[in-house]
Motif scaffolding. Structure first.
Motif, PDB file in Angstrom:
ATOM      1  N   GLU A  73       0.806  -1.215   0.000  1.00  0.00           N
ATOM      2  CA  GLU A  73       0.000   0.000   0.000  1.00  0.00           C
ATOM      3  C   GLU A  73       0.840   1.265   0.000  1.00  0.00           C
ATOM      4  OE1 GLU A  73      -3.107   0.088  -0.624  1.00  0.00           O
ATOM      5  OE2 GLU A  73      -3.201  -2.094  -0.650  1.00  0.00           O
ATOM      6  N   GLN A  74       2.121   1.144   0.320  1.00  0.00           N
ATOM      7  CA  GLN A  74       3.025   2.294   0.242  1.00  0.00           C
ATOM      8  C   GLN A  74       3.755   2.356  -1.102  1.00  0.00           C
ATOM      9  OE1 GLN A  74       5.255   3.278   4.034  1.00  0.00           O
ATOM     10  NE2 GLN A  74       4.200   1.436   4.752  1.00  0.00           N
ATOM     11  N   GLY A  75       3.391   1.453  -2.001  1.00  0.00           N
ATOM     12  CA  GLY A  75       3.939   1.503  -3.345  1.00  0.00           C
ATOM     13  C   GLY A  75       5.253   0.786  -3.534  1.00  0.00           C
ATOM     14  N   SER A  76       5.665  -0.014  -2.560  1.00  0.00           N
ATOM     15  CA  SER A  76       6.920  -0.744  -2.667  1.00  0.00           C
ATOM     16  C   SER A  76       6.648  -2.161  -3.167  1.00  0.00           C
ATOM     17  CB  SER A  76       7.623  -0.807  -1.311  1.00  0.00           C
ATOM     18  OG  SER A  76       8.789  -1.602  -1.388  1.00  0.00           O
ATOM     19  N   THR A  77       7.454  -2.620  -4.094  1.00  0.00           N
ATOM     20  CA  THR A  77       7.288  -3.971  -4.646  1.00  0.00           C
ATOM     21  C   THR A  77       8.389  -4.911  -4.196  1.00  0.00           C
ATOM     22  OG1 THR A  77       8.494  -3.337  -6.658  1.00  0.00           O
ATOM     23  CG2 THR A  77       6.084  -3.113  -6.686  1.00  0.00           C
ATOM     24  N   THR A  78       9.289  -4.424  -3.390  1.00  0.00           N
ATOM     25  CA  THR A  78      10.397  -5.259  -2.928  1.00  0.00           C
ATOM     26  C   THR A  78       9.908  -6.325  -1.951  1.00  0.00           C
ATOM     27  OG1 THR A  78      11.899  -3.386  -3.156  1.00  0.00           O
ATOM     28  CG2 THR A  78      12.664  -5.248  -1.830  1.00  0.00           C
ATOM     29  N   ARG A  79      10.341  -7.540  -2.152  1.00  0.00           N
ATOM     30  CA  ARG A  79       9.954  -8.654  -1.298  1.00  0.00           C
ATOM     31  C   ARG A  79      10.676  -8.563   0.042  1.00  0.00           C
ATOM     32  NH1 ARG A  79      11.964 -13.830  -0.410  1.00  0.00           N
ATOM     33  NH2 ARG A  79      10.409 -15.423   0.065  1.00  0.00           N
ATOM     34  N   LEU A  80       9.955  -8.813   1.129  1.00  0.00           N
ATOM     35  CA  LEU A  80      10.578  -8.818   2.453  1.00  0.00           C
ATOM     36  C   LEU A  80      11.454 -10.054   2.578  1.00  0.00           C
ATOM     37  CD1 LEU A  80       7.616  -7.640   4.725  1.00  0.00           C
ATOM     38  CD2 LEU A  80       9.352  -6.281   3.545  1.00  0.00           C
ATOM     39  N   SER A  81      12.691  -9.862   2.994  1.00  0.00           N
ATOM     40  CA  SER A  81      13.672 -10.948   2.977  1.00  0.00           C
ATOM     41  C   SER A  81      13.664 -11.802   4.238  1.00  0.00           C
ATOM     42  CB  SER A  81      15.077 -10.375   2.768  1.00  0.00           C
ATOM     43  OG  SER A  81      15.397  -9.451   3.798  1.00  0.00           O
ATOM     44  N   LYS A  82      13.215 -11.258   5.346  1.00  0.00           N
ATOM     45  CA  LYS A  82      13.241 -11.973   6.617  1.00  0.00           C
ATOM     46  C   LYS A  82      11.825 -12.209   7.120  1.00  0.00           C
ATOM     47  CE  LYS A  82      17.775 -11.806   6.930  1.00  0.00           C
ATOM     48  NZ  LYS A  82      18.620 -13.018   6.856  1.00  0.00           N
ATOM     49  N   VAL A  83      11.624 -13.364   7.736  1.00  0.00           N
ATOM     50  CA  VAL A  83      10.304 -13.769   8.227  1.00  0.00           C
ATOM     51  C   VAL A  83      10.381 -14.035   9.724  1.00  0.00           C
ATOM     52  CG1 VAL A  83       8.462 -15.481   8.033  1.00  0.00           C
ATOM     53  CG2 VAL A  83       9.749 -14.813   5.996  1.00  0.00           C
ATOM     54  N   VAL A  84       9.436 -13.483  10.495  1.00  0.00           N
ATOM     55  CA  VAL A  84       9.434 -13.744  11.936  1.00  0.00           C
ATOM     56  C   VAL A  84       8.904 -15.149  12.210  1.00  0.00           C
ATOM     57  CG1 VAL A  84       9.142 -11.309  12.525  1.00  0.00           C
ATOM     58  CG2 VAL A  84       7.127 -12.766  12.276  1.00  0.00           C
ATOM     59  N   ASP A  85       9.374 -15.741  13.284  1.00  0.00           N
ATOM     60  CA  ASP A  85       8.913 -17.066  13.701  1.00  0.00           C
ATOM     61  C   ASP A  85       7.870 -16.885  14.803  1.00  0.00           C
ATOM     62  OD1 ASP A  85       8.499 -19.633  14.546  1.00  0.00           O
ATOM     63  OD2 ASP A  85      10.605 -20.126  14.881  1.00  0.00           O
ATOM     64  N   PRO A  86       6.590 -17.140  14.547  1.00  0.00           N
ATOM     65  CA  PRO A  86       5.545 -16.909  15.558  1.00  0.00           C
ATOM     66  C   PRO A  86       5.778 -17.661  16.853  1.00  0.00           C
ATOM     67  CG  PRO A  86       4.570 -17.317  13.403  1.00  0.00           C
ATOM     68  CD  PRO A  86       6.025 -17.640  13.278  1.00  0.00           C
ATOM     69  N   ARG A  87       6.440 -18.802  16.773  1.00  0.00           N
ATOM     70  CA  ARG A  87       6.669 -19.602  17.983  1.00  0.00           C
ATOM     71  C   ARG A  87       7.506 -18.866  19.016  1.00  0.00           C
ATOM     72  NH1 ARG A  87       9.388 -24.611  15.077  1.00  0.00           N
ATOM     73  NH2 ARG A  87      10.386 -22.812  14.088  1.00  0.00           N
ATOM     74  N   ALA A  88       8.339 -17.950  18.549  1.00  0.00           N
ATOM     75  CA  ALA A  88       9.223 -17.232  19.464  1.00  0.00           C
ATOM     76  C   ALA A  88       8.492 -16.205  20.305  1.00  0.00           C
ATOM     77  CB  ALA A  88      10.340 -16.549  18.670  1.00  0.00           C
ATOM     78  N   PHE A  89       7.249 -15.908  19.972  1.00  0.00           N
ATOM     79  CA  PHE A  89       6.499 -14.860  20.669  1.00  0.00           C
ATOM     80  C   PHE A  89       5.339 -15.426  21.484  1.00  0.00           C
ATOM     81  CE2 PHE A  89       8.461 -13.326  16.832  1.00  0.00           C
ATOM     82  CZ  PHE A  89       9.180 -12.235  17.290  1.00  0.00           C
ATOM     83  N   ALA A  90       5.283 -16.737  21.620  1.00  0.00           N
ATOM     84  CA  ALA A  90       4.192 -17.392  22.344  1.00  0.00           C
ATOM     85  C   ALA A  90       4.752 -18.262  23.458  1.00  0.00           C
ATOM     86  CB  ALA A  90       3.354 -18.245  21.392  1.00  0.00           C
ATOM     87  N   GLY A  91       3.955 -18.412  24.512  1.00  0.00           N
ATOM     88  CA  GLY A  91       4.338 -19.304  25.597  1.00  0.00           C
ATOM     89  C   GLY A  91       4.966 -18.638  26.797  1.00  0.00           C
ATOM     90  N   ARG A  92       5.197 -17.352  26.716  1.00  0.00           N
ATOM     91  CA  ARG A  92       5.734 -16.573  27.828  1.00  0.00           C
ATOM     92  C   ARG A  92       5.015 -15.242  27.906  1.00  0.00           C
ATOM     93  NH1 ARG A  92       9.428 -18.541  31.773  1.00  0.00           N
ATOM     94  NH2 ARG A  92       9.983 -20.581  30.935  1.00  0.00           N
ATOM     95  N   ALA A  93       4.981 -14.660  29.106  1.00  0.00           N
ATOM     96  CA  ALA A  93       4.429 -13.318  29.244  1.00  0.00           C
ATOM     97  C   ALA A  93       5.384 -12.317  28.608  1.00  0.00           C
ATOM     98  CB  ALA A  93       4.230 -12.984  30.719  1.00  0.00           C
TER      99      ALA A  93
END
Length: 304
Positions: A73-93
């Motif tokens: 939506e900001q007009g950029s077509t560059t592919r994001l190179s890094k992906v977050v791992d959802p598991r790293a953000f679950a299971g702890r406060a």
């Protein structure tokens, strides 16, 4: 879709997860009797932890689709190179505590109120409010932290804008529309529902966002009084500076989720007792070295 619509859709999707999880834990809480609340809740605790962990995971999974949509939506077509791992953000406060310890607080609160002579139903109602607040805080925190890690990891993003979802408190309104560097952590308090709007450096679209003064002037007098307190709101209406008034009243009160230096959540999906820096701490440590920040996010399992 506009950029604002993308942000609104992301917020609503996250809130649906919060509501669904809150309904499930409330149904479990409804089974409790005040006289035996601690024992009964301990029997249900593993199930509640699983529900909250699942909610955190779902919220974190929204991060990459949201980040990709904001770049488009900001007009950029560059592919994001890094992906977050959802598991790293679950299971702890968000502050690094074990979820079991955190989720015992509503039962302990209820038992304490009963011991102090409170009515059973009122005590249970207070405990339930505490439980719902935990759900409403921890799930969005997981989602926000995942988005923040994605912003750091992908150089396409240079800054982010802090966005409000009204009604908001005075300490959030004073930060409305502020643009932050990729390395700056996202300050929030329990129940905070503000969110990131990532900004790409080669974007061509207009960016949404209002200044604190614009937000304040868009509120009714009653809403202004509720957000800031009557005296402070009147001072702002009389021409006082919002930032100075809020800071004077609430100095040091902003709560930073994940504010502890380290967490004990595992890396790469494996739960270990080994301490590791939080994403916010990694940003602080490497504010002048994005390469190092990305390397540490990968090393500690936040991105793939």
């Amino acid at each position: 879709m506009t950029l604002q619509q993308v942000a609104d859709a992301h917020y609503q999707a996250q809130q649906q997860i919060v509501r669904a999880t809150a309904e499930e834990v409330q149904s479990l809480w409804a089974e409790l009797a005040a006289a035996s609340v601690i024992k009964q809740w301990m029997d249900l605790l593993a199930q509640v932890v699983t529900l909250l962990t699942g909610g955190q995971m779902k919220a974190a999974r929204l991060a990459m689709p949201y980040l990709r949509a904001t770049t488009r939506e900001q007009g950029s077509t560059t592919r994001l190179s890094k992906v977050v791992d959802p598991r790293a953000f679950a299971g702890r406060a968000a502050d690094g505590r074990d979820l079991s310890a955190l989720l015992m607080q509503p039962a302990l609160r209820t038992a304490r109120l009963v011991a102090q002579g409170a009515d059973d139903q009122e005590a249970l109602k207070s405990g339930l409010a505490s439980l719902v607040r935990i759900v409403a805080t921890e799930i969005p925190d997981a989602g926000r932290t995942a988005v923040g890690a994605g912003i750091v990891a992908n150089r396409r993003f240079t800054t982010y804008i802090r966005m409000l979802k009204l009604p908001s408190c005075g300490r959030c309104i004073v930060l409305a529309g502020r643009q932050y560097a990729w390395s700056e952590g996202f300050e929030r308090h329990p129940d905070c529902d503000c969110y990131h709007l990532p900004v790409v450096h080669d974007g061509t679209g207009a960016l949404p966002g209002e200044t604190p003064k614009q937000v304040f002037e868009g509120l009714t007098r009653e809403q202004q009084d509720q957000a800031f307190g009557k005296a402070a709101a009147e001072a702002i209406r009389s021409g006082g500076d919002i930032s100075r008034i809020v800071n004077a009243r609430r100095a040091g009160a902003v709560y930073t989720a994940g504010g502890r230096e380290f967490t004990h959540a595992g890396t790469k999906g494996r739960r270990q007792r080994e301490a590791r820096p939080t994403p916010e701490q990694i940003m602080r440590d490497n504010a002048d070295d994005r390469v190092a920040a990305i390397e540490q996010l990968a090393r500690y399992g936040y991105i793939l």
